[in-house]
Scaffold this motif. Sequence first.
Motif, PDB file in Angstrom:
ATOM      1  N   GLU A 296     -25.548  -4.452   2.156  1.00  0.00           N
ATOM      2  CA  GLU A 296     -25.163  -5.713   1.519  1.00  0.00           C
ATOM      3  C   GLU A 296     -23.718  -6.108   1.819  1.00  0.00           C
ATOM      4  OE1 GLU A 296     -26.050  -5.419  -2.643  1.00  0.00           O
ATOM      5  OE2 GLU A 296     -28.165  -4.898  -2.298  1.00  0.00           O
ATOM      6  N   ASP A 297     -23.011  -5.256   2.564  1.00  0.00           N
ATOM      7  CA  ASP A 297     -21.596  -5.511   2.856  1.00  0.00           C
ATOM      8  C   ASP A 297     -20.820  -5.720   1.554  1.00  0.00           C
ATOM      9  OD1 ASP A 297     -19.333  -5.842   4.450  1.00  0.00           O
ATOM     10  OD2 ASP A 297     -19.577  -8.018   4.543  1.00  0.00           O
ATOM     11  N   ALA A 298     -21.009  -4.791   0.623  1.00  0.00           N
ATOM     12  CA  ALA A 298     -20.409  -4.908  -0.704  1.00  0.00           C
ATOM     13  C   ALA A 298     -18.899  -4.688  -0.657  1.00  0.00           C
ATOM     14  CB  ALA A 298     -21.049  -3.902  -1.655  1.00  0.00           C
ATOM     15  N   ASP A 299     -18.186  -5.358  -1.558  1.00  0.00           N
ATOM     16  CA  ASP A 299     -16.744  -5.185  -1.664  1.00  0.00           C
ATOM     17  C   ASP A 299     -16.385  -3.904  -2.408  1.00  0.00           C
ATOM     18  OD1 ASP A 299     -15.642  -7.789  -0.570  1.00  0.00           O
ATOM     19  OD2 ASP A 299     -17.045  -8.540  -2.079  1.00  0.00           O
ATOM     20  N   VAL A 300     -17.210  -3.531  -3.377  1.00  0.00           N
ATOM     21  CA  VAL A 300     -16.909  -2.357  -4.188  1.00  0.00           C
ATOM     22  C   VAL A 300     -18.207  -1.745  -4.705  1.00  0.00           C
ATOM     23  CG1 VAL A 300     -16.647  -3.692  -6.336  1.00  0.00           C
ATOM     24  CG2 VAL A 300     -15.456  -1.496  -6.098  1.00  0.00           C
ATOM     25  N   MET A 313     -15.440   4.688  -8.575  1.00  0.00           N
ATOM     26  CA  MET A 313     -15.626   3.564  -7.656  1.00  0.00           C
ATOM     27  C   MET A 313     -15.403   4.019  -6.227  1.00  0.00           C
ATOM     28  SD  MET A 313     -12.135   1.287  -8.272  1.00  0.00           S
ATOM     29  CE  MET A 313     -12.346   0.181  -6.871  1.00  0.00           C
ATOM     30  N   ALA A 314     -16.055   3.317  -5.306  1.00  0.00           N
ATOM     31  CA  ALA A 314     -15.867   3.547  -3.877  1.00  0.00           C
ATOM     32  C   ALA A 314     -15.489   2.217  -3.247  1.00  0.00           C
ATOM     33  CB  ALA A 314     -17.145   4.101  -3.251  1.00  0.00           C
ATOM     34  N   VAL A 315     -14.530   2.266  -2.318  1.00  0.00           N
ATOM     35  CA  VAL A 315     -14.006   1.039  -1.709  1.00  0.00           C
ATOM     36  C   VAL A 315     -14.195   1.084  -0.197  1.00  0.00           C
ATOM     37  CG1 VAL A 315     -12.344   0.666  -3.555  1.00  0.00           C
ATOM     38  CG2 VAL A 315     -11.669   2.023  -1.578  1.00  0.00           C
ATOM     39  N   MET A 431      -9.981  -6.873 -10.608  1.00  0.00           N
ATOM     40  CA  MET A 431      -8.907  -6.551  -9.660  1.00  0.00           C
ATOM     41  C   MET A 431      -9.417  -6.626  -8.218  1.00  0.00           C
ATOM     42  SD  MET A 431      -8.254  -2.462 -10.054  1.00  0.00           S
ATOM     43  CE  MET A 431      -9.334  -1.236  -9.266  1.00  0.00           C
ATOM     44  N   THR A 432     -10.698  -6.321  -8.001  1.00  0.00           N
ATOM     45  CA  THR A 432     -11.275  -6.481  -6.666  1.00  0.00           C
ATOM     46  C   THR A 432     -11.241  -7.947  -6.251  1.00  0.00           C
ATOM     47  OG1 THR A 432     -12.730  -4.558  -7.021  1.00  0.00           O
ATOM     48  CG2 THR A 432     -13.337  -6.078  -5.253  1.00  0.00           C
ATOM     49  N   SER A 441      -8.366  -5.550   0.691  1.00  0.00           N
ATOM     50  CA  SER A 441      -9.410  -4.774   0.014  1.00  0.00           C
ATOM     51  C   SER A 441      -8.699  -3.864  -0.983  1.00  0.00           C
ATOM     52  CB  SER A 441     -10.196  -3.927   1.013  1.00  0.00           C
ATOM     53  OG  SER A 441      -9.363  -2.893   1.539  1.00  0.00           O
ATOM     54  N   CYS A 442      -9.451  -3.244  -1.890  1.00  0.00           N
ATOM     55  CA  CYS A 442      -8.837  -2.273  -2.807  1.00  0.00           C
ATOM     56  C   CYS A 442      -8.241  -1.101  -2.022  1.00  0.00           C
ATOM     57  CB  CYS A 442      -9.867  -1.777  -3.815  1.00  0.00           C
ATOM     58  SG  CYS A 442     -10.304  -2.983  -5.083  1.00  0.00           S
TER      59      CYS A 442
END
Length: 575
Positions: A296-300, A313-315, A431-432, A441-442
């Motif tokens: 999904e090409d997720a941001d976080v 969390m994973a970034v 914050m993301t 990015s984070c």
Amino acid sequence: MEWKDNYNTWLNFDQLDNDLKSDLEQNKGNESSLEDAFYTSLEFGTAGMRGIIGAGTNRMNYYTVRQATEGLALFIESQGDKAAERGVAIAYDSRHMSKEFAIESAKTLAAHNIRAYVFEDLRPTPELSFAVRHFKAAAGIMITASHNPPEYNGYKVYGEDGGQLPPKEADDLTRYVRSVTDILSINTVSEQEAKDKGLLKIVGRDVDRVYLDYLRTVTIDQELVDRQGRNIKIVFTPLHGTGKMIGMKALEQAGFKKVSLVESQAEADPDFSTIKSPNPEDPKAFELAVEQGIKEDADVLIATDPDADRLGMAVKTAKGHYEVLTGNQIASLMVEYMFKAHTTNGTLPSNSVLIKSIVSSELPTAIADKYGVGTLNVLTGFKFIAEKIKEFEATRSHTFMFGFEESYGYLVQPFVRDKDAIQALLMVAEMTAYFKEEGFSCFDALHELYHQYGHYKEKTISITMEGMEGTEKINNLMNTLREQAPSHFGNIKVCKVEDFNEQTRKTVHGDESIDLPKANVLKYTLADGSWIAARPSGTEPKIKFYMSAQDDSGVVVVEKLEAFEADIQKIIDKG
């Protein structure tokens, strides 16, 4: 009595629960297993109790739950009739026997004419903390073993402020619990009788609505969320626990539109069948989230533990893969975003304070200093953060802005008085959104912090030592560290030794006292600002070593940690 006497007492008890009797029958002849189940009582300490589910005085079962609740009832009664009239809020997570233990607790309280407000279904620990305050209850009970393996369950007690009990009250409660010696014959009433008398009230959606309303106050910059909430791609996994329902509603309410659940981990499952450990500290817990994030090409990617008080969390890195952050790194990013946002909005009070545990990173301290925010260090255990919030409310000396522990626990707003992964979920999403709008990015933002403040890197070594021998080994190891304090770690000189049990701080300039409650923790600060701490777990048969290295070079901090770990291993091998 010897363990065999305890075992025979249970075996011959004609009213013993059938499942527990079956457990005893299956273990006949397995003396090591039976000895561990009966050689002692399941320890009830400052964090409540936690243990393997099964038959025995050293196990989680109906009778040990009744014993704990009987002690709580006596503790409440000692505070007078008004305390008893206020009742107790009870919640439970997705583990084996959680609902049963919750109801058993209510039935035991009902025998003392103490009302219980029991949630209709699974709810997170932070919502239980909130419910205590919402109902103005005298206490709260949370049935959970947090992120322990599936065979465990646990029992945590909360005070009237919604925080876990501070030391004095916890000690008083523990004495009452231990005074209940005949745990097989504690009085209870039936579930139906408790309901008929109005002593067992089922609650749920009414509390959810109010909790969700308070969660609106976590968002700092609603205009930012309105702009970016539809663009941020979030993958969320509740790891088979309680976080799904409230977590998803909170994100939707705030304005985050692109949130996808890891469906195979979205439903409650006491066996945590898709993961080895339901612990967001463990990168392996993110494997399915990573697969989905790549698609999904997720941001976080965000994970909450079974009772949703901890968050990981994973970034996404510059190379396009996902890196799981530590609790200290997550807190550092939160602190940077929160204090910058409040400064920009003009909403940062002059007496603001950050509260963290003594074994957490000093990077957030450095960030807070930049924004003119004070930092207060407390012992490990969120109850100490809750205690300080209560003190600030009474004295108005400081304004609480954020609290955290390195073990993935965070609190933004004090309407809850424990770690709140639902609040943290909202703050991570916000914050993301901020960093993305700024073109970062984070992951980028974290490395910008290292550029500004230097590299900080932490690591925790957790060593399990089961049974009677394990407890003795842990005690011997702590005694050795006290009596033969190391002079160096990684060839860097120890310049400060803090013994929180003796409440002493020794430096080259002399000795001084530590103004914190007693705790079995040792901390060694090195000449370069790095530090090492040793602490036996209060809820598990473990001893933990915490390490923190700091340097201008990211390569050097890794080398320092490796050297610290090698020296710690030598101490363990000798111990």
